[in-house]
Design a protein around this motif. Structure first.
Motif, short mmCIF file in Angstrom:
data_model
loop_
_atom_site.label_atom_id
_atom_site.label_comp_id
_atom_site.label_asym_id
_atom_site.label_seq_id
_atom_site.Cartn_x
_atom_site.Cartn_y
_atom_site.Cartn_z
N ARG A 1 0.82 -1.21 0.00
CA ARG A 1 0.00 0.00 0.00
C ARG A 1 0.85 1.26 0.00
NH1 ARG A 1 -5.09 -1.37 4.05
NH2 ARG A 1 -6.54 -2.03 2.40
N MET A 2 2.09 1.14 0.44
CA MET A 2 2.98 2.30 0.38
C MET A 2 3.23 2.68 -1.08
SD MET A 2 5.68 1.38 3.44
CE MET A 2 6.58 2.91 3.20
N GLN A 3 3.11 1.70 -1.98
CA GLN A 3 3.28 1.95 -3.41
C GLN A 3 1.93 2.19 -4.10
OE1 GLN A 3 6.34 2.15 -4.65
NE2 GLN A 3 7.29 1.53 -2.71
N GLU A 4 0.91 1.46 -3.65
CA GLU A 4 -0.41 1.53 -4.27
C GLU A 4 -1.47 1.51 -3.18
OE1 GLU A 4 -3.21 2.29 -6.29
OE2 GLU A 4 -1.49 1.94 -7.61
N LYS A 5 -2.00 2.70 -2.83
CA LYS A 5 -2.86 2.83 -1.66
C LYS A 5 -4.20 2.14 -1.82
CE LYS A 5 -0.82 7.19 -0.12
NZ LYS A 5 -0.13 6.57 1.01
N ASN A 6 -4.68 1.96 -3.03
CA ASN A 6 -6.02 1.42 -3.23
C ASN A 6 -6.06 -0.09 -3.48
OD1 ASN A 6 -7.23 4.01 -3.05
ND2 ASN A 6 -6.67 4.43 -5.19
N ILE A 7 -4.96 -0.76 -3.25
CA ILE A 7 -4.92 -2.20 -3.52
C ILE A 7 -5.80 -2.96 -2.53
CG2 ILE A 7 -2.93 -2.74 -2.04
CD1 ILE A 7 -1.99 -4.56 -4.41
N LEU A 8 -6.49 -3.98 -3.01
CA LEU A 8 -7.39 -4.78 -2.19
C LEU A 8 -6.69 -6.04 -1.69
CD1 LEU A 8 -10.58 -4.55 -4.45
CD2 LEU A 8 -10.01 -3.12 -2.46
N THR A 9 -7.23 -6.60 -0.62
CA THR A 9 -6.66 -7.81 -0.05
C THR A 9 -6.59 -8.93 -1.08
OG1 THR A 9 -7.41 -7.24 2.17
CG2 THR A 9 -6.95 -9.58 1.73
N LYS A 10 -7.65 -9.08 -1.88
CA LYS A 10 -7.68 -10.14 -2.88
C LYS A 10 -6.59 -9.95 -3.93
CE LYS A 10 -11.14 -7.96 -5.90
NZ LYS A 10 -12.46 -8.13 -6.59
N ASP A 11 -6.24 -8.69 -4.19
CA ASP A 11 -5.17 -8.42 -5.16
C ASP A 11 -3.80 -8.79 -4.59
OD1 ASP A 11 -6.97 -7.41 -7.06
OD2 ASP A 11 -6.94 -5.43 -6.10
N VAL A 12 -3.61 -8.54 -3.29
CA VAL A 12 -2.36 -8.94 -2.64
C VAL A 12 -2.22 -10.45 -2.68
CG1 VAL A 12 -1.04 -8.92 -0.49
CG2 VAL A 12 -2.39 -6.92 -1.13
N GLU A 13 -3.33 -11.14 -2.35
CA GLU A 13 -3.34 -12.60 -2.40
C GLU A 13 -2.98 -13.10 -3.80
OE1 GLU A 13 -4.13 -16.54 -0.96
OE2 GLU A 13 -4.24 -14.68 0.19
N LYS A 14 -3.53 -12.46 -4.79
CA LYS A 14 -3.27 -12.85 -6.18
C LYS A 14 -1.81 -12.65 -6.55
CE LYS A 14 -4.78 -11.91 -10.93
NZ LYS A 14 -5.70 -11.09 -11.78
N LEU A 15 -1.25 -11.51 -6.15
CA LEU A 15 0.15 -11.21 -6.45
C LEU A 15 1.08 -12.21 -5.76
CD1 LEU A 15 0.09 -7.32 -6.16
CD2 LEU A 15 0.46 -8.64 -8.25
N LEU A 16 0.75 -12.55 -4.51
CA LEU A 16 1.57 -13.51 -3.78
C LEU A 16 1.53 -14.88 -4.45
CD1 LEU A 16 0.75 -12.55 -0.08
CD2 LEU A 16 3.03 -12.62 -1.10
N ARG A 17 0.35 -15.28 -4.88
CA ARG A 17 0.22 -16.60 -5.52
C ARG A 17 0.88 -16.63 -6.89
NH1 ARG A 17 -2.48 -20.17 -2.73
NH2 ARG A 17 -4.00 -19.53 -1.13
N GLN A 18 0.98 -15.45 -7.53
CA GLN A 18 1.64 -15.37 -8.84
C GLN A 18 3.16 -15.30 -8.71
OE1 GLN A 18 -0.19 -11.93 -10.61
NE2 GLN A 18 -1.90 -13.11 -11.49
N GLY A 19 3.65 -15.11 -7.49
CA GLY A 19 5.09 -15.07 -7.30
C GLY A 19 5.71 -13.75 -7.70
#
Length: 285
Positions: A39-57
């Protein structure tokens, strides 16, 4: 790793030492920490998007200082790190630690160690400390002129931190020789720190010692504190209260040394810096 699609903005460091990082030992809260970092880079990011990014590596996640975790929590911390890594296995993970018992349980990690500097690399580092100036060249000339007569000290040049401490000791001008024994080398380091002067525009001033101890008593007390820390499984990180208790116990065993614990802690943190303060914890240099 950066060439494989992991952006440098997605490198996340997770410090493992200290109570302030207790929440990072819980995978769910670790996830929240990573989300907050993003969020320090992208304040409007959602939890589901973080989960997606983590799973994508999309991340390099650096678990820093496993050896500094309290022994009471090491098993729990290691298990939770393993579960987190398994759940988000597409990311790159690094874990830093000294070689301690239990570090070999991270079977999915490859082990790497940092090789010692060569003598030439140590000299190159020394030159960088004053932009190839007079002090560095004088020190290198002295090191080379000693040949094999100081092999014990020369072995220490493999450690970049000790190389910089050696330079600082030489820079003080209190001594212009390199001792043959490691014990003498460390003695010179202490004396240089104790007598160190801050460089100021209008000259120099010496750090005022709040403890009001002379160099002999200061060193004797420091050795006692170091020995008591050694007895605590070589811990290098302490809360303020823990370190106060250690200094108090040391002073109680050396009644002839008269000083206040708070003043001595201030001195070994600032005037004669053998400790640094990180997140309200005291860490041996």
């Amino acid at each position: 790793m950066l060439e494989n699609g992991v952006d440098k903005d997605h490198i996340i460091e997770i410090a493992l030492d200290g109570i302030e990082y207790e929440e990072l030992r819980d995978p769910k809260k670790c996830f929240q920490y990573i989300k907050n970092e993003i969020r320090m880079q992208e304040k409007n990011i959602l939890t589901k998007d973080v989960e997606k990014l983590l799973r994508q590596g999309k991340f390099i996640i650096f678990f820093d200082g496993f050896d500094e975790v309290d022994d009471r929590y090491k098993t729990s911390v290691s298990n939770k790190i393993k579960r987190f890594v398994e759940k988000y296995s597409e990311n790159y993970y690094m874990l830093s630690s000294r070689q301690i018992e239990g570090i070999g349980t991270f079977e999915s990690f490859m082990a790497f160690s940092i090789r010692d500097l060569t003598f030439d690399e140590a000299c190159e580092l020394i030159r960088k400390l004053d932009n190839d100036g007079e002090i560095s060249n004088n020190l290198i000339h002295l090191l080379k002129s000693k040949g094999n007569n100081y092999q014990n000290v020369r072995d220490l040049l493999g450690n970049p931190l000790l190389v910089m401490i050696l330079y600082s000791t030489f820079e003080c001008g209190e001594c212009f020789d390199i001792p043959c024994k490691k014990s003498d080398f460390y003695e010179q380091i202490f004396q240089a720190l104790y007598k160190r002067h801050d460089k100021m525009k209008d000259g120099a001033y010496e750090h005022q010692k709040k403890s009001m101890l002379d160099i002999s008593d200061f060193y004797t007390l420091l050795r006692k504190v170091g020995f008591k820390c050694l007895q605590k499984n070589c811990k290098v990180i302490y809360s303020r209260l823990e370190l106060e208790l250690i200094v108090n116990n040391a002073l109680n065993e050396m009644k002839w040394i008269k000083t206040k614990t708070a003043d001595y802690l201030d001195d070994v943190t600032y005037a004669v810096p053998y400790f640094r303060v990180m997140n309200n914890y005291y860490v041996w240099f």
